[in-house]
Design a protein around this motif. Structure first.
Motif, PDB file in Angstrom:
ATOM      1  N   UNK A 179      17.230 -10.453  -4.854  1.00 10.14           N
ATOM      2  CA  UNK A 179      17.471  -9.964  -6.201  1.00 10.14           C
ATOM      3  C   UNK A 179      17.860 -11.120  -7.129  1.00 10.14           C
ATOM      4  N   UNK A 180      18.587 -12.078  -6.594  1.00  3.36           N
ATOM      5  CA  UNK A 180      19.003 -13.251  -7.366  1.00  3.36           C
ATOM      6  C   UNK A 180      19.334 -14.376  -6.386  1.00  3.36           C
ATOM      7  N   UNK A 181      19.258 -15.605  -6.881  1.00  2.30           N
ATOM      8  CA  UNK A 181      19.608 -16.786  -6.109  1.00  2.30           C
ATOM      9  C   UNK A 181      20.923 -17.339  -6.644  1.00  2.30           C
ATOM     10  N   UNK A 182      21.875 -17.577  -5.754  1.00  4.66           N
ATOM     11  CA  UNK A 182      23.156 -18.173  -6.139  1.00  4.66           C
ATOM     12  C   UNK A 182      23.271 -19.554  -5.511  1.00  4.66           C
ATOM     13  N   UNK A 183      23.752 -20.512  -6.287  1.00  6.21           N
ATOM     14  CA  UNK A 183      23.945 -21.866  -5.758  1.00  6.21           C
ATOM     15  C   UNK A 183      25.305 -22.375  -6.207  1.00  6.21           C
ATOM     16  N   UNK A 184      26.181 -22.622  -5.249  1.00  6.10           N
ATOM     17  CA  UNK A 184      27.537 -23.063  -5.556  1.00  6.10           C
ATOM     18  C   UNK A 184      27.813 -24.368  -4.823  1.00  6.10           C
ATOM     19  N   UNK A 185      28.153 -25.413  -5.594  1.00  3.95           N
ATOM     20  CA  UNK A 185      28.404 -26.725  -4.992  1.00  3.95           C
ATOM     21  C   UNK A 185      29.408 -27.491  -5.835  1.00  3.95           C
ATOM     22  N   UNK A 186      30.035 -28.485  -5.199  1.00  2.00           N
ATOM     23  CA  UNK A 186      30.968 -29.359  -5.912  1.00  2.00           C
ATOM     24  C   UNK A 186      30.215 -30.484  -6.621  1.00  2.00           C
ATOM     25  N   UNK A 187      29.150 -30.973  -5.980  1.00  2.00           N
ATOM     26  CA  UNK A 187      28.270 -31.957  -6.594  1.00  2.00           C
ATOM     27  C   UNK A 187      26.924 -31.901  -5.899  1.00  2.00           C
ATOM     28  N   UNK A 188      25.914 -32.394  -6.582  1.00  2.65           N
ATOM     29  CA  UNK A 188      24.560 -32.367  -6.059  1.00  2.65           C
ATOM     30  C   UNK A 188      23.823 -33.626  -6.500  1.00  2.65           C
ATOM     31  N   UNK A 189      22.571 -33.690  -6.103  1.00  2.00           N
ATOM     32  CA  UNK A 189      21.651 -34.653  -6.673  1.00  2.00           C
ATOM     33  C   UNK A 189      20.725 -33.871  -7.583  1.00  2.00           C
ATOM     34  N   UNK A 190      19.770 -33.196  -6.975  1.00  2.00           N
ATOM     35  CA  UNK A 190      18.878 -32.277  -7.667  1.00  2.00           C
ATOM     36  C   UNK A 190      18.488 -31.222  -6.631  1.00  2.00           C
ATOM     37  N   UNK A 191      19.257 -30.135  -6.522  1.00  2.00           N
ATOM     38  CA  UNK A 191      19.081 -29.194  -5.407  1.00  2.00           C
ATOM     39  C   UNK A 191      17.687 -28.588  -5.326  1.00  2.00           C
ATOM     40  N   UNK A 192      17.015 -28.891  -4.228  1.00  2.00           N
ATOM     41  CA  UNK A 192      15.626 -28.484  -4.033  1.00  2.00           C
ATOM     42  C   UNK A 192      15.448 -26.977  -4.103  1.00  2.00           C
ATOM     43  N   UNK A 193      16.361 -26.234  -3.496  1.00  2.00           N
ATOM     44  CA  UNK A 193      16.189 -24.783  -3.457  1.00  2.00           C
ATOM     45  C   UNK A 193      16.202 -24.191  -4.856  1.00  2.00           C
ATOM     46  N   UNK A 194      16.914 -24.795  -5.786  1.00  2.00           N
ATOM     47  CA  UNK A 194      16.919 -24.300  -7.154  1.00  2.00           C
ATOM     48  C   UNK A 194      15.569 -24.539  -7.826  1.00  2.00           C
ATOM     49  N   UNK A 195      14.969 -25.693  -7.574  1.00  2.00           N
ATOM     50  CA  UNK A 195      13.637 -25.974  -8.110  1.00  2.00           C
ATOM     51  C   UNK A 195      12.623 -24.990  -7.535  1.00  2.00           C
ATOM     52  N   UNK A 196      12.680 -24.774  -6.232  1.00  2.00           N
ATOM     53  CA  UNK A 196      11.763 -23.839  -5.584  1.00  2.00           C
ATOM     54  C   UNK A 196      11.931 -22.423  -6.146  1.00  2.00           C
ATOM     55  N   UNK A 197      13.165 -22.021  -6.333  1.00  2.00           N
ATOM     56  CA  UNK A 197      13.437 -20.687  -6.864  1.00  2.00           C
ATOM     57  C   UNK A 197      12.947 -20.554  -8.304  1.00  2.00           C
ATOM     58  N   UNK A 198      13.116 -21.619  -9.086  1.00  2.00           N
ATOM     59  CA  UNK A 198      12.624 -21.628 -10.460  1.00  2.00           C
ATOM     60  C   UNK A 198      11.113 -21.451 -10.484  1.00  2.00           C
ATOM     61  N   UNK A 199      10.421 -22.223  -9.646  1.00  2.00           N
ATOM     62  CA  UNK A 199       8.958 -22.154  -9.598  1.00  2.00           C
ATOM     63  C   UNK A 199       8.491 -20.777  -9.127  1.00  2.00           C
ATOM     64  N   UNK A 200       9.257 -20.157  -8.228  1.00  2.00           N
ATOM     65  CA  UNK A 200       8.885 -18.853  -7.693  1.00  2.00           C
ATOM     66  C   UNK A 200       9.285 -17.695  -8.608  1.00  2.00           C
ATOM     67  N   UNK A 201       9.847 -18.013  -9.770  1.00  2.00           N
ATOM     68  CA  UNK A 201      10.154 -16.990 -10.745  1.00  2.00           C
ATOM     69  C   UNK A 201      11.364 -16.143 -10.417  1.00  2.00           C
ATOM     70  N   UNK A 202      12.401 -16.769  -9.861  1.00  2.00           N
ATOM     71  CA  UNK A 202      13.595 -16.023  -9.473  1.00  2.00           C
ATOM     72  C   UNK A 202      14.713 -16.180 -10.514  1.00  2.00           C
ATOM     73  N   UNK A 203      15.581 -15.199 -10.539  1.00  2.00           N
ATOM     74  CA  UNK A 203      16.783 -15.247 -11.362  1.00  2.00           C
ATOM     75  C   UNK A 203      17.832 -16.083 -10.635  1.00  2.00           C
ATOM     76  N   UNK A 204      18.412 -17.068 -11.320  1.00  2.00           N
ATOM     77  CA  UNK A 204      19.288 -18.042 -10.667  1.00  2.00           C
ATOM     78  C   UNK A 204      20.624 -18.125 -11.395  1.00  2.00           C
ATOM     79  N   UNK A 205      21.704 -18.165 -10.605  1.00  3.57           N
ATOM     80  CA  UNK A 205      23.031 -18.470 -11.113  1.00  3.57           C
ATOM     81  C   UNK A 205      23.557 -19.652 -10.307  1.00  3.57           C
TER      82      UNK A 205
END
Length: 389
Positions: free
Chosen positions: A291-317
């Motif tokens: 239903x939605x993708x959640x990503x919680x981190x203290x720091x990142x580089x460029x989180x791959x799963x967020x890019x993949x979710x964006x490309x796949x048309x998902x709702x992201x928080x």
């Protein structure tokens, strides 16, 4: 034909490994490049992506003797006794370093470009004459907060590279500010994905009935030094009890802090609603059904799963940590951002994105256009410029 040598310290299941695998797949299709991947230490069965490396890529291990790799492998999955760690560091580590340096110098002479993909080989590359590219995946400022002396040392060693690639604009700006003597060497290339491959893999069978449930999904390593699933689990309690959502929280990944996170869910009284799925080499069916993708981190580089979710048309928080989420979500236009460590704000954002239909439509419409810069049609051209300029 240009011969490219990729360097990686170890090939595991993290974001950097997944990004490298995408590049190997993309470059293996091209006739103008010949690719070699040199992995410093053989990690055995922990190399879950190993079979996905294209056959056209030559794979070389710089250290693969079991006597030299055993403790490095076990360190990933368990806490080693102090005396073993001391023996490994004092006795085996110098042997490994010698072997890595010796083999690396031999390999470099056989290639036109060396890409240090996780920036762990600068100490070996100082005297290498082959063209060298550093690929940096983390926030420089965050690394300084963790270990200022090490980061300063990295900055000094980066001068031995001809080009330095960062994977986000924020990282590029940090690098220019912190290391002004590297002016002219910086390049920005966002981590890129193959949209058609994502779609194909999302349609593969999982064989797990939980896929058909109603859930919010987090795909992250269960390791709290960088990630922040503690805040996500606390946010889910608020979402479930105060906003009365019935979706479960699925955590797809593995890591040394899994038991700690399970205990937290138990202590909060939500363990039956927080599902630990373990690791999957194909997370895309789970992403597609969420239903939605959640990503919680203290720091990142460029989180791959967020890019993949964006490309796949998902709702992201996502938490607005340094660096990556803000750029991937285009300052909150392609998804919602919340402060790091704020469970209440994260819960409220999840509630909004799950219930506000006008917000959903606006986010998905913006993401459809914005995702183009994360596809190989764009990133491939930038890669060619780095290799040949």
């Amino acid at each position: 034909m240009t011969r490219i040598l990729f360097l990686l310290s170890r090939f595991l299941d993290g974001g950097i490994d997944a990004v490298l695998l995408d590049y190997l797949r993309f470059l293996a299709q091209r006739s103008d490049y010949r690719i070699t991947l040199a992995i410093s230490i053989h990690m055995g069965e922990l190399e879950v992506f190993r079979k996905q490396i294209p056959d056209q890529v030559d794979v070389v291990y710089l250290v693969d003797q079991p006597a030299l790799t055993r403790w490095r492998q076990q360190k990933i999955t368990q806490r080693l006794p102090f005396y073993i760690k001391m023996y490994d560091e004092a006795v085996l580590s110098p042997i490994r370093r010698y072997m890595i340096g010796n083999k690396l110098h031999q390999l470099a002479k056989q290639h036109d470009v060396v890409i240090d993909f996780d920036c762990c080989h600068y100490a070996y590359l100082k005297d290498v004459k082959t063209r060298k590219v550093a690929w940096f995946h983390f926030s420089f400022k965050q690394l300084i907060e963790q270990n200022a002396r090490r980061t300063k040392r990295i900055g000094n060693h980066l001068r031995y590279y001809d080009r330095i690639v960062t994977i986000s604009q924020a990282m590029l700006d940090e690098g220019k500010e912190l290391f002004p003597w590297l002016e002219g060497r910086w390049r920005l290339i966002y981590n890129a994905k193959d949209e058609q491959l994502l779609q194909r893999r999302a349609c593969e069978s999982v064989g797990d009935p939980r896929l058909n449930g109603s859930y919010i999904l987090a795909v992250e390593r269960l390791e709290e030094s960088q990630k922040d699933l503690t805040t996500l689990i606390r946010a889910y309690k608020v979402l479930h009890e105060q906003y009365h959502h019935t979706e479960k929280l699925y955590l797809l990944g593995k890591g040394r802090d899994e038991q700690q996170l399970r205990q937290l869910a138990q202590d909060l009284g939500i363990s039956e609603h927080v599902v630990f799925l373990g690791f999957s080499s194909n997370p895309y069916p789970w992403i597609a059904h969420a239903k939605a993708i959640a990503h919680s981190a203290k720091f990142e580089g460029l989180p791959t799963v967020m890019i993949e979710s964006l490309i796949m048309g998902k709702l992201i928080v996502a938490t607005d940590c340094p660096t990556g989420p803000r750029e991937i979500l285009d300052n909150g236009q392609a998804g919602l951002l919340t402060p790091v460590g704020n469970a209440e704000a994260l819960a409220e954002a999840l509630h909004r994105i799950l219930t506000d239909e006008s917000l959903q439509a606006a986010i998905l419409a913006h993401a459809k256009e914005y995702k183009q810069q994360f596809l190989f049609n764009h990133a491939g051209k930038l890669f060619d410029e780095v290799i040949h300029s």
